[in-house]
Design a protein around this motif. Structure first.
Motif, PDB file in Angstrom:
ATOM      1  N   LEU A  76      41.519 -80.040 -41.138  1.00  0.00           N
ATOM      2  CA  LEU A  76      41.720 -79.354 -42.410  1.00  0.00           C
ATOM      3  C   LEU A  76      40.681 -78.243 -42.536  1.00  0.00           C
ATOM      4  CD1 LEU A  76      42.492 -81.982 -45.221  1.00  0.00           C
ATOM      5  CD2 LEU A  76      43.946 -80.123 -44.408  1.00  0.00           C
ATOM      6  N   ALA A  77      41.144 -77.040 -42.801  1.00  0.00           N
ATOM      7  CA  ALA A  77      40.239 -75.907 -42.947  1.00  0.00           C
ATOM      8  C   ALA A  77      40.022 -75.620 -44.424  1.00  0.00           C
ATOM      9  CB  ALA A  77      40.813 -74.676 -42.251  1.00  0.00           C
ATOM     10  N   VAL A  78      38.859 -75.077 -44.726  1.00  0.00           N
ATOM     11  CA  VAL A  78      38.550 -74.627 -46.087  1.00  0.00           C
ATOM     12  C   VAL A  78      38.996 -73.177 -46.203  1.00  0.00           C
ATOM     13  CG1 VAL A  78      36.732 -74.232 -47.781  1.00  0.00           C
ATOM     14  CG2 VAL A  78      36.608 -76.212 -46.258  1.00  0.00           C
ATOM     15  N   SER A  79      39.825 -72.899 -47.177  1.00  0.00           N
ATOM     16  CA  SER A  79      40.313 -71.535 -47.362  1.00  0.00           C
ATOM     17  C   SER A  79      39.474 -70.758 -48.373  1.00  0.00           C
ATOM     18  CB  SER A  79      41.778 -71.548 -47.824  1.00  0.00           C
ATOM     19  OG  SER A  79      41.923 -72.306 -49.013  1.00  0.00           O
ATOM     20  N   ALA A  80      38.817 -71.461 -49.299  1.00  0.00           N
ATOM     21  CA  ALA A  80      38.005 -70.763 -50.307  1.00  0.00           C
ATOM     22  C   ALA A  80      37.012 -71.736 -50.928  1.00  0.00           C
ATOM     23  CB  ALA A  80      38.893 -70.154 -51.393  1.00  0.00           C
ATOM     24  N   LEU A  81      35.900 -71.198 -51.368  1.00  0.00           N
ATOM     25  CA  LEU A  81      34.866 -71.969 -52.055  1.00  0.00           C
ATOM     26  C   LEU A  81      34.606 -71.333 -53.406  1.00  0.00           C
ATOM     27  CD1 LEU A  81      32.580 -74.085 -52.229  1.00  0.00           C
ATOM     28  CD2 LEU A  81      31.121 -72.475 -50.975  1.00  0.00           C
ATOM     29  N   ASN A  82      34.761 -72.113 -54.476  1.00  0.00           N
ATOM     30  CA  ASN A  82      34.512 -71.625 -55.833  1.00  0.00           C
ATOM     31  C   ASN A  82      33.110 -72.045 -56.240  1.00  0.00           C
ATOM     32  OD1 ASN A  82      34.452 -71.016 -58.575  1.00  0.00           O
ATOM     33  ND2 ASN A  82      36.635 -71.450 -58.841  1.00  0.00           N
ATOM     34  N   CYS A  83      32.199 -71.080 -56.234  1.00  0.00           N
ATOM     35  CA  CYS A  83      30.799 -71.366 -56.552  1.00  0.00           C
ATOM     36  C   CYS A  83      30.506 -71.284 -58.045  1.00  0.00           C
ATOM     37  CB  CYS A  83      29.892 -70.383 -55.812  1.00  0.00           C
ATOM     38  SG  CYS A  83      30.016 -70.473 -54.022  1.00  0.00           S
ATOM     39  N   ALA A  84      31.477 -70.833 -58.830  1.00  0.00           N
ATOM     40  CA  ALA A  84      31.243 -70.652 -60.261  1.00  0.00           C
ATOM     41  C   ALA A  84      31.371 -71.953 -61.029  1.00  0.00           C
ATOM     42  CB  ALA A  84      32.220 -69.615 -60.821  1.00  0.00           C
ATOM     43  N   LEU A  85      31.980 -72.968 -60.416  1.00  0.00           N
ATOM     44  CA  LEU A  85      32.209 -74.231 -61.099  1.00  0.00           C
ATOM     45  C   LEU A  85      31.133 -75.251 -60.733  1.00  0.00           C
ATOM     46  CD1 LEU A  85      36.072 -74.595 -60.603  1.00  0.00           C
ATOM     47  CD2 LEU A  85      34.848 -73.739 -62.606  1.00  0.00           C
ATOM     48  N   PHE A 105      33.764 -66.628 -21.927  1.00  0.00           N
ATOM     49  CA  PHE A 105      32.601 -67.149 -22.651  1.00  0.00           C
ATOM     50  C   PHE A 105      31.667 -65.982 -22.964  1.00  0.00           C
ATOM     51  CE2 PHE A 105      34.278 -70.821 -20.503  1.00  0.00           C
ATOM     52  CZ  PHE A 105      34.007 -71.891 -21.346  1.00  0.00           C
ATOM     53  N   ILE A 106      32.071 -65.157 -23.920  1.00  0.00           N
ATOM     54  CA  ILE A 106      31.298 -63.935 -24.191  1.00  0.00           C
ATOM     55  C   ILE A 106      30.724 -63.939 -25.607  1.00  0.00           C
ATOM     56  CG2 ILE A 106      32.595 -62.567 -22.532  1.00  0.00           C
ATOM     57  CD1 ILE A 106      34.122 -61.393 -24.925  1.00  0.00           C
ATOM     58  N   GLY A 107      30.398 -65.136 -26.091  1.00  0.00           N
ATOM     59  CA  GLY A 107      29.794 -65.205 -27.415  1.00  0.00           C
ATOM     60  C   GLY A 107      30.812 -65.515 -28.493  1.00  0.00           C
ATOM     61  N   ALA A 108      30.342 -65.493 -29.716  1.00  0.00           N
ATOM     62  CA  ALA A 108      31.208 -65.886 -30.827  1.00  0.00           C
ATOM     63  C   ALA A 108      30.802 -65.140 -32.089  1.00  0.00           C
ATOM     64  CB  ALA A 108      31.100 -67.389 -31.047  1.00  0.00           C
ATOM     65  N   ARG A 109      31.713 -65.142 -33.046  1.00  0.00           N
ATOM     66  CA  ARG A 109      31.446 -64.537 -34.351  1.00  0.00           C
ATOM     67  C   ARG A 109      31.419 -65.644 -35.395  1.00  0.00           C
ATOM     68  NH1 ARG A 109      36.144 -64.761 -36.979  1.00  0.00           N
ATOM     69  NH2 ARG A 109      38.076 -64.924 -35.769  1.00  0.00           N
ATOM     70  N   PRO A 110      30.636 -65.481 -36.463  1.00  0.00           N
ATOM     71  CA  PRO A 110      30.492 -66.554 -37.451  1.00  0.00           C
ATOM     72  C   PRO A 110      31.775 -66.808 -38.229  1.00  0.00           C
ATOM     73  CG  PRO A 110      29.426 -64.541 -38.211  1.00  0.00           C
ATOM     74  CD  PRO A 110      29.819 -64.300 -36.786  1.00  0.00           C
ATOM     75  N   ASN A 111      32.041 -68.069 -38.506  1.00  0.00           N
ATOM     76  CA  ASN A 111      33.200 -68.469 -39.310  1.00  0.00           C
ATOM     77  C   ASN A 111      32.813 -68.475 -40.789  1.00  0.00           C
ATOM     78  OD1 ASN A 111      35.411 -68.973 -37.575  1.00  0.00           O
ATOM     79  ND2 ASN A 111      34.436 -70.832 -36.827  1.00  0.00           N
ATOM     80  N   THR A 112      32.839 -67.330 -41.394  1.00  0.00           N
ATOM     81  CA  THR A 112      32.410 -67.249 -42.799  1.00  0.00           C
ATOM     82  C   THR A 112      33.407 -66.518 -43.690  1.00  0.00           C
ATOM     83  OG1 THR A 112      31.074 -65.297 -42.165  1.00  0.00           O
ATOM     84  CG2 THR A 112      29.927 -67.411 -42.333  1.00  0.00           C
ATOM     85  N   GLU A 113      34.614 -66.255 -43.190  1.00  0.00           N
ATOM     86  CA  GLU A 113      35.596 -65.558 -44.027  1.00  0.00           C
ATOM     87  C   GLU A 113      35.906 -66.336 -45.300  1.00  0.00           C
ATOM     88  OE1 GLU A 113      35.968 -66.272 -40.868  1.00  0.00           O
ATOM     89  OE2 GLU A 113      36.408 -64.440 -39.727  1.00  0.00           O
ATOM     90  N   TRP A 114      35.880 -67.658 -45.233  1.00  0.00           N
ATOM     91  CA  TRP A 114      36.210 -68.503 -46.380  1.00  0.00           C
ATOM     92  C   TRP A 114      35.185 -68.399 -47.508  1.00  0.00           C
ATOM     93  CZ3 TRP A 114      32.817 -72.640 -47.415  1.00  0.00           C
ATOM     94  CH2 TRP A 114      31.886 -72.920 -46.402  1.00  0.00           C
ATOM     95  N   LEU A 115      34.036 -67.780 -47.228  1.00  0.00           N
ATOM     96  CA  LEU A 115      33.003 -67.605 -48.262  1.00  0.00           C
ATOM     97  C   LEU A 115      33.227 -66.350 -49.100  1.00  0.00           C
ATOM     98  CD1 LEU A 115      29.818 -68.510 -46.190  1.00  0.00           C
ATOM     99  CD2 LEU A 115      30.867 -69.875 -48.015  1.00  0.00           C
ATOM    100  N   SER A 116      34.213 -65.551 -48.742  1.00  0.00           N
ATOM    101  CA  SER A 116      34.458 -64.298 -49.448  1.00  0.00           C
ATOM    102  C   SER A 116      34.670 -64.539 -50.945  1.00  0.00           C
ATOM    103  CB  SER A 116      35.693 -63.596 -48.856  1.00  0.00           C
ATOM    104  OG  SER A 116      35.997 -62.432 -49.578  1.00  0.00           O
ATOM    105  N   GLY A 117      33.918 -63.810 -51.753  1.00  0.00           N
ATOM    106  CA  GLY A 117      34.064 -63.923 -53.200  1.00  0.00           C
ATOM    107  C   GLY A 117      33.199 -64.993 -53.830  1.00  0.00           C
ATOM    108  N   CYS A 118      32.502 -65.772 -53.013  1.00  0.00           N
ATOM    109  CA  CYS A 118      31.678 -66.858 -53.561  1.00  0.00           C
ATOM    110  C   CYS A 118      30.286 -66.395 -53.963  1.00  0.00           C
ATOM    111  CB  CYS A 118      31.570 -67.982 -52.530  1.00  0.00           C
ATOM    112  SG  CYS A 118      30.576 -69.372 -53.063  1.00  0.00           S
ATOM    113  N   GLY A 119      29.814 -65.317 -53.358  1.00  0.00           N
ATOM    114  CA  GLY A 119      28.481 -64.829 -53.684  1.00  0.00           C
ATOM    115  C   GLY A 119      27.409 -65.231 -52.704  1.00  0.00           C
TER     116      GLY A 119
END
Length: 563
Positions: free
Chosen positions: A324-333, A481-495
């Motif tokens: 299960l992936a996280v699609s969004a995080l609501n930091c205001a609540l 195997f040329i490295g990786a990018r951070p999985n942080t798209e789901w943090l968009s809009g959270c601050g």
């Protein structure tokens, strides 16, 4: 759910049931220890005695996890069964024996059938009671835990359970095999074209043109080319969360950092949930061998290391939702709300970002066409088996690339490493550099890259650009195997503050008042490779996960309890 498939004359030309696994033969005493009367008495205080009449079913494949049974009288016959309804008796366990396997610690769905032989009296421990026993009875719990883990290994080696029916190796088949393997789910692969009787059986229940791979489950579930999430949902692997349930900490990512956080947080009494879109272990879980991890002088595979951590976290009560992936995080609540891809919402008083990094996809012409059909971002036993006796190309010069090259060299005829830089010393641990130099079937080419991949259905040729110009080689397998990018798209809009590449800022980089693992949002923490400035080593990720728990405790103590 469709009814179970009825195969008349099932002996036919179907492949015979798999013989006993090597682990069952070599470590049987550890798999099936006999408890003393004193040990049975100590276990009894954790469960309750129940009685089953002769011949009655006690549990069956697909049922919710029962925990563990300790037999007082009678016998329990445990049988493994595959989707073709072929069954083999694993064991008949009598007085002084216990019935269960590693998945029962968390209450996962049953993988075997159990019937009473004679009237059975047994102590029944629900999953929560089993976990309490494992923690309270250290020495006895260690013996039981070892047996439960070895029994799961035996089921995996036997290939019982789910059957993947296919006509050829496809990207979807590789993905499903990797998913089942990394989640320790017993399964087998059957080629429909090579077995005419299997094809006839498929035609009995489906008039449509089959979409391979077809997934057949012993409990009657039939799926056509499902995604990992569809497979997990159809087979009931995803947990249910109460609408009023609030966790102390939600951990996003089940790599080494997330697993370490789960182990330490759950062992200290926090209510923990771990979310991951693929499998426990992250990129480390796909490492063929880790030789510089503290305490393992002979090395250990990434899968073995992280699988142990996964079971350990479950032992302390951590709950897992995979895949299960996280699609969004609501930091205001307050508490925080995490939106999942299956439209579920999870609430937690604190959150740990341990989502790691995704494999970087280089700009290679034709790459998208051959992902899973000749181009891979990991080197698991599934891929290694396909490469046996062949030449393979591996791109990359870091530790992950080095570990993969050494592993593949034990299967492939030759491993051709392409490195963009001028040497391996700047980006790879010295022990790996020396190991690669000592292996005659590994050749390293510097200042070299891949420009294009070609083929019809599967990869056939590779265009390589080096200092002397461009060449084309006939190769069917390429590992990137040329490295990786951070999985942080789901943090968009959270601050939560990230740098220009998407890595999460923590400590002084996030706020003048933040401690090492705190982000710019109070109550949101970060650990592992996704954190800016992390060491990008398994040991460092584990250390991150362990140390962040103390900061979580401090944060929770400052909060007013939610009523």
């Amino acid at each position: 759910m469709q009814p179970p498939i009825d195969f008349d004359g099932r002996s036919g030309n179907l492949p015979p049931p798999t013989p006993p696994s090597p682990i069952s033969s070599s470590r049987r005493e550890q798999m099936y220890p006999t408890l003393s009367d004193d040990e049975v008495t100590r276990i009894a205080r954790f469960g309750e005695v129940q009685v089953w009449p002769d011949g009655s079913p006690m549990f069956k494949i697909g049922d919710p996890g029962f925990g563990m049974y300790v037999v007082l009288s009678g016998e329990i016959r445990v049988t493994r069964r595959d989707a073709f309804d072929r069954a083999i008796v694993i064991n008949e366990q009598g007085p002084g024996s216990f019935v269960g396997e590693a998945g029962q610690i968390s209450g996962s769905r049953c993988l075997v059938d159990g019937h009473a032989i004679g009237e059975v009296r047994a102590i029944h421990l629900q999953p929560a009671q089993l976990r309490a026993l494992l923690i309270a009875e250290a020495e006895l719990g260690e013996r039981i835990m070892r047996a439960l883990i070895l029994r799961r290994v035996g089921l995996i080696e036997s290939g019982s359970g789910i059957v993947l029916v296919t006509d050829t190796h496809t990207q979807k088949l590789n993905v499903l095999q990797a998913f089942l393997s990394r989640n320790n789910i017993p399964h087998a692969v059957v080629n429909a074209d090579a077995d005419g009787e299997v094809s006839q059986y498929l035609e009995k229940w489906s008039r449509q043109r089959p979409e391979y791979p077809i997934v057949l489950s012993p409990d009657g579930v039939i799926l056509h080319a499902p995604t990992e999430a569809q497979l997990a949902e159809a087979l009931g692997w995803l947990p249910e969360f109460g609408t009023d349930e609030i966790f102390d900490v939600a951990i996003v990512g089940a790599g080494p950092a997330g697993l370490a956080t789960a182990v330490y947080a759950a062992s200290e009494g926090l209510r923990v949930v771990v979310l991951d879109p693929q499998a426990p272990g992250g990129q480390a879980g796909a490492s063929a061998r880790i030789e510089n991890f503290f305490g393992f002088p002979t090395g250990i595979s990434g899968h073995a290391l992280t699988a142990r951590a996964f079971v350990q976290a479950q032992k302390f009560g951590a709950r897992f939702a995979i895949p299960l992936a996280v699609s969004a995080l609501n930091c205001a609540l307050s508490p925080f709300e995490l939106q999942l891809t299956n439209e579920t919402t999870i609430r937690a008083r604190s959150v740990v970002i341990a989502s790691g990094a995704a494999y970087r996809r280089p700009a290679i012409d034709g790459l998208a066409r051959f992902e899973g059909r000749g181009a891979y971002y990991w080197a698991s036993p599934v891929e290694a088996k396909m490469c046996a006796g062949q030449d393979v190309i591996l791109v990359g010069g870091g530790n992950s690339a080095g570990q993969a090259a050494v592993y593949l060299a034990s299967h492939a005829r030759r491993v051709i490493m392409l490195v963009r830089g001028e040497s391996l010393n700047a980006s790879m641990s010295q022990y790996l550099v020396e190991r690669i130099a000592s292996l005659e079937n590994i050749e390293v080419h510097y200042k070299t890259t891949i420009t294009a991949l070609h083929g019809s259905a599967n990869l056939e040729t590779v265009e390589i650009l080096g200092e002397s110009g461009s060449v084309t080689r006939e190769v069917a397998h390429v590992f990137l195997f040329i490295g990786a990018r951070p999985n942080t798209e789901w943090l968009s809009g959270c601050g939560v503050a990230v740098d220009s590449s998407g890595f999460v800022l923590t400590g002084g980089a996030a706020s003048t008042h933040s401690s090492e693992h705190e982000t710019s949002v109070d109550g949101i923490f970060c650990a592992g490779d996704v954190r800016l400035g992390s060491a990008k080593r398994v040991a460092a990720a584990v250390g991150d996960g362990a140390s962040v728990v103390a900061q979580i405790h401090q944060y929770l103590e400052r909060q007013t309890p939610t009523l």
